[in-house]
Each structure stands twice: as structure tokens, then as C-alpha cells.
Design a protein around this motif. Sequence first.
Motif, short mmCIF file in Angstrom:
data_model
loop_
_atom_site.label_atom_id
_atom_site.label_comp_id
_atom_site.label_asym_id
_atom_site.label_seq_id
_atom_site.Cartn_x
_atom_site.Cartn_y
_atom_site.Cartn_z
N LEU A 18 34.28 37.00 43.73
CA LEU A 18 35.15 36.62 42.62
C LEU A 18 34.44 36.83 41.29
O LEU A 18 35.03 37.30 40.31
CB LEU A 18 35.53 35.14 42.81
N THR A 22 35.62 39.04 38.08
CA THR A 22 35.76 38.56 36.68
C THR A 22 34.86 39.38 35.76
O THR A 22 35.26 39.72 34.64
CB THR A 22 35.42 37.06 36.56
N PHE A 25 36.59 42.62 34.96
CA PHE A 25 37.63 42.48 33.93
C PHE A 25 37.02 42.33 32.56
O PHE A 25 37.49 42.91 31.59
CB PHE A 25 38.53 41.25 34.23
N GLU A 34 46.22 49.99 37.61
CA GLU A 34 46.34 50.00 39.08
C GLU A 34 45.18 49.25 39.75
O GLU A 34 45.36 48.38 40.60
CB GLU A 34 46.39 51.43 39.58
N VAL A 40 43.43 41.87 40.82
CA VAL A 40 44.10 40.57 40.59
C VAL A 40 44.57 40.00 41.92
O VAL A 40 44.36 38.81 42.21
CB VAL A 40 45.29 40.73 39.60
N ILE A 47 40.66 33.09 45.17
CA ILE A 47 40.74 31.79 44.50
C ILE A 47 41.46 30.78 45.40
O ILE A 47 41.03 29.64 45.56
CB ILE A 47 41.46 31.92 43.12
N ARG A 51 39.66 27.55 46.74
CA ARG A 51 40.18 26.23 46.36
C ARG A 51 40.38 25.35 47.60
O ARG A 51 40.03 24.17 47.62
CB ARG A 51 41.54 26.37 45.65
N LEU B 313 35.77 28.33 39.59
CA LEU B 313 37.07 28.82 40.10
C LEU B 313 38.11 28.81 38.99
O LEU B 313 38.91 29.75 38.85
CB LEU B 313 37.53 27.96 41.27
N SER B 314 38.10 27.72 38.18
CA SER B 314 39.06 27.63 37.09
C SER B 314 38.84 28.75 36.08
O SER B 314 39.79 29.37 35.58
CB SER B 314 38.91 26.28 36.37
N TYR B 315 37.56 28.99 35.84
CA TYR B 315 37.23 30.07 34.89
C TYR B 315 37.71 31.42 35.43
O TYR B 315 38.33 32.21 34.72
CB TYR B 315 35.71 30.09 34.64
N ALA B 316 37.44 31.66 36.72
CA ALA B 316 37.86 32.92 37.33
C ALA B 316 39.38 33.05 37.27
O ALA B 316 39.92 34.13 36.95
CB ALA B 316 37.39 32.98 38.79
N GLU B 317 40.03 31.93 37.51
CA GLU B 317 41.49 31.91 37.48
C GLU B 317 42.01 32.31 36.08
O GLU B 317 42.95 33.10 35.95
CB GLU B 317 41.95 30.48 37.81
N VAL B 319 40.36 34.00 33.76
CA VAL B 319 40.06 35.43 33.49
C VAL B 319 41.08 36.32 34.18
O VAL B 319 41.62 37.27 33.58
CB VAL B 319 38.62 35.77 33.96
N ILE B 320 41.38 36.01 35.42
CA ILE B 320 42.33 36.83 36.19
C ILE B 320 43.72 36.75 35.56
O ILE B 320 44.41 37.76 35.40
CB ILE B 320 42.36 36.37 37.67
N ASN B 323 43.89 38.70 32.36
CA ASN B 323 43.78 40.16 32.55
C ASN B 323 44.79 40.74 33.53
O ASN B 323 44.79 41.95 33.77
CB ASN B 323 42.38 40.51 33.01
N ASN B 324 45.67 39.91 34.05
CA ASN B 324 46.65 40.40 35.02
C ASN B 324 47.65 41.30 34.29
O ASN B 324 48.37 40.85 33.39
CB ASN B 324 47.37 39.19 35.63
N PRO B 325 47.70 42.56 34.68
CA PRO B 325 48.62 43.48 33.99
C PRO B 325 50.06 42.98 34.04
O PRO B 325 50.83 43.19 33.10
CB PRO B 325 48.47 44.79 34.75
N GLU B 326 50.41 42.30 35.08
CA GLU B 326 51.80 41.84 35.22
C GLU B 326 52.14 40.78 34.16
O GLU B 326 53.30 40.54 33.86
CB GLU B 326 52.01 41.27 36.62
N LEU B 335 56.19 48.37 33.15
CA LEU B 335 55.38 49.37 33.84
C LEU B 335 56.34 50.40 34.43
O LEU B 335 57.34 50.01 35.04
CB LEU B 335 54.57 48.72 34.97
N ILE B 342 51.80 54.78 38.63
CA ILE B 342 52.07 54.34 37.25
C ILE B 342 52.09 55.56 36.32
O ILE B 342 51.23 56.45 36.42
CB ILE B 342 51.00 53.32 36.82
#
Lengths: 74, 373
Positions: A18, A22, A25, A34, A40, A47, A51, B313-317, B319-320, B323-326, B335, B342
Motif C-alpha cells: 500500500l 501511495t 501516486f 489506466e 486504486v 485497505i 482494516r 491506512l487512513s493516510y493511504a485511503e 491519497v488513493i 488520486n482516484n481518476p474516477e 473518461l 481510454i
Amino acid sequence: MTETKNSSKTLRDDLAHLSKITDWFENQAEIDVEEGLKKVKEAVALIKASRKRLKDIENEFEEIQKEVNLDEDE
Amino acid sequence: MEIPEQKIFSVSEFIQLLNIGLKRSRARIVGEVTQAQVASSGHGYFTLKDENNGAVLSCIIWKSRYSMYGIKLEAGMKIMAQGYPEVYAASGRLSFIAETIELAGEGELKKQYEALKKKLTAEGLFAPERKRPIPKYCQKIGVITSKHGAVLADFLNNLGKFGFKIKMIDARVEGQEAVEDLLSAIRTFRTQDIDALVIIRGGGSLESLMAFNNEMLVREVAGFKVPVIAGVGHHQDEPLVTFAADASVSTPTAAANYLNRSWQEALLFLEKQERIIFGFFEEIFEIQRSIENKLMIFMQNFKAALANLSQKLSYAEKVITLNNPERQLGLGYSLAYSGGKIVRSVKDVLPGRELEIQVSDGRINSEVKKIIK
């Protein structure tokens, strides 16, 4: 015991993985959409699993803490 | 007793009457032995002569008494006899019936004391190897002493509270009369269940302690079934009983302390062991406290580690999520996919091709009409 050891190893590995995601990113000047989506999805799964494992460990720890407190009261 | 005048007695009746009266004339008589003879029956017959005027008195000492006092009657010997007068019916002769005899005069006493001491020493009666140790933790104690005077109180007051069970036989402890009492007491104790025998009296002169130099008594003590402690005070010439006893102390208090000793030593030993055990407990408690402290520190550290993991984990969450393109779709971006890939450039499509557009809440199928560069 073995199961706990393996599970904790998995948690450690998951967290390391993980952390790599990060970092990826954070170090991307321009996100590869992609690859980003792929990571993600991977990160969300990691995660979620972490958790859950962390929650299990916290519950176990609380039980131990209760036992220690009971012993002290005695 | 008044005798009626008209009463006529036979000779023997009258002698009997006389003897009743004479028995009340008990006395102690000092004199020089002039004739002495021991009959085959064992009874002793002797004459005592007054040193001043030569007056004489025939005396008899019965076998049982004669053997008790250990004095060999010889002419020229100065003795003191205690007893009463009696008329012997068969001869009509008056004799003094001696119940006790003892040497009179310090010189005679000393001579007799030394001679007996030499004899008994030669027999090995006082040998150190014959001494038996006083049993440790003994409780059943036989005591021979006079119930009068401070001796018994001194002894009892100084005995520790160790559960002693005292059996006491009262005995005269002074003068030649004491021999009989002491012998009787020691013989009584022979049949009693005791761990040790204590014979005590206060100090006195050689004369007053003569009973404790009696040969029969000394032999009784030496051969007694359990160890004997003698606490007979003395000035110079230690009574022979103390040589024969297994332990000799100078006072009744010392005799009590002697009996206390093993108990006091046991008490000290127990106190020492108690301190050692408490010391061990202290050490164990200290180790336990140390382990508990370490456990508490470990628990705190572990809790902190868990919190740290949760934060990671919270931090990773975060960041994700960022940065999630969606996530961009929700902001109005979309998209575009062509052929499952793409679309990044106009070069990725051709007019007429299908174009799939993904927005925040679904996908839109469309077609490329025209490409504008």
C-alpha cells in the motif's frame, strides 16, 4: 500461532504494498489514468483487508488488556 | 499420759508404756564413738561418749538407715546422731535409736567427702564420657526441691513459655534428714514419664550440703534413667551429686535457662528462616512488579503501534481517494473509451467508431462524427 504469524506477515506485506502505491501516486507528475485506476482498485482491496485485519488485532488486544486488568485486580 | 496408781503392769506392758513416752524425747546428740560393731543382720551397734565427763550412751542404727548414710562407724569418730531413746524389752537395756547419723566437725566432713570423691572417681562415676546430653526440646521435667523458700519460684519464674510440664516432688534439702527424702523422690521419679530430672537447692556450707554427698544418692543420680541437671549451690567443695549429674549449674535460675536453651535456639533459627522467607517473597514481588511494569510499557507501545497503523491506512485511503481518476468524474470530467481503451488523443479514434463516455453515474455510448484538430 502459525496462523497469527502468517496473518500479521500478510498485514505487514499489505501495508508495504500500500505504501508503494501511495508513493507511486505522490511521485506521478501526470497520472496515468489506466494504471492509476488499476492501482486504486488494488489499494482499495488492500485497505479493506488491512482494516479488517487491524480490527481483529485490536479486538484481540482488548481481550488481552481485559485479562491483564483482571489479574491486577486479583 | 497419767497412769492410775492401782494399775498393775506386766514388765513388757510397762516397757511398752515407757517406750511410748521415750519416743517423744527425740534429740540430736553429739559424741565420740567408743565401740562400734555391725552385726550380721546389718544393724549397727555403737556407744557414744561425752567428751567432757565420759558419760556413755548405747546406740543402735537399723540396717536400712546405716546403709543410707554411708558412714562407716569407727571408734574415735565424732558424730551427731538424731533419734529417740528406747528400752529393749529382752534385756531391759536403754538404747538410743539413731535415725540419722552424720559426721560432726568440718574436718571429719571434709575427710569423708574427699574419701568418697576419690572412691567414686576411681569407679568412673564422674567420668565425662558417662554424661548424657540433655534432650533438646524436652518438656516433661521432674523437679526435686523443697517447696519452701525462693528456689522453686526462681526456677519456675525463669522457665520460658515453651510448654514445659513440670512434676515436682517436695523434699527436704538440708541436713542428713534430707537424704531419705531425696532418695525417695528420685526413686519415685524412676517410674514417671519424664525427659529430664532437675535437682535444685540454694547455696550452703559443706555441712548443710552433706545430703548431696550421700553415696546412695550419688549412685542414684549417676544411674538415673534420663539425664539429670543438678543445680545445687556451693561455695568450695562441690557436692558429689553435681559430679554425677549429666549437667551441673550453680543456681536454680541457671537450671531453668539450661532447659530453655534448645527452645530459644530453635526460636532464633525460626526467626532467621522467617526473615529469609520474607526476603524471598520481597524478591519475588520485586520481579513481579518489574514484569508488570514491562508488560504495561509493552501494552502502551503496542496500542500506539496499532494507532499508527490505523493512521497509515487512513493516510493511504486519503491519497488513493484524492488520486482516484474516477473522483474527477464527479467534478464533471468524463473518461472516453474506444475499443476498450481510454482515449487520450484524437489519434486514438476514427470517424464512425463507437465511443464510450464514462461519467459519474454511468456510461454513454456514442459515435465519432468528426475529428477536429
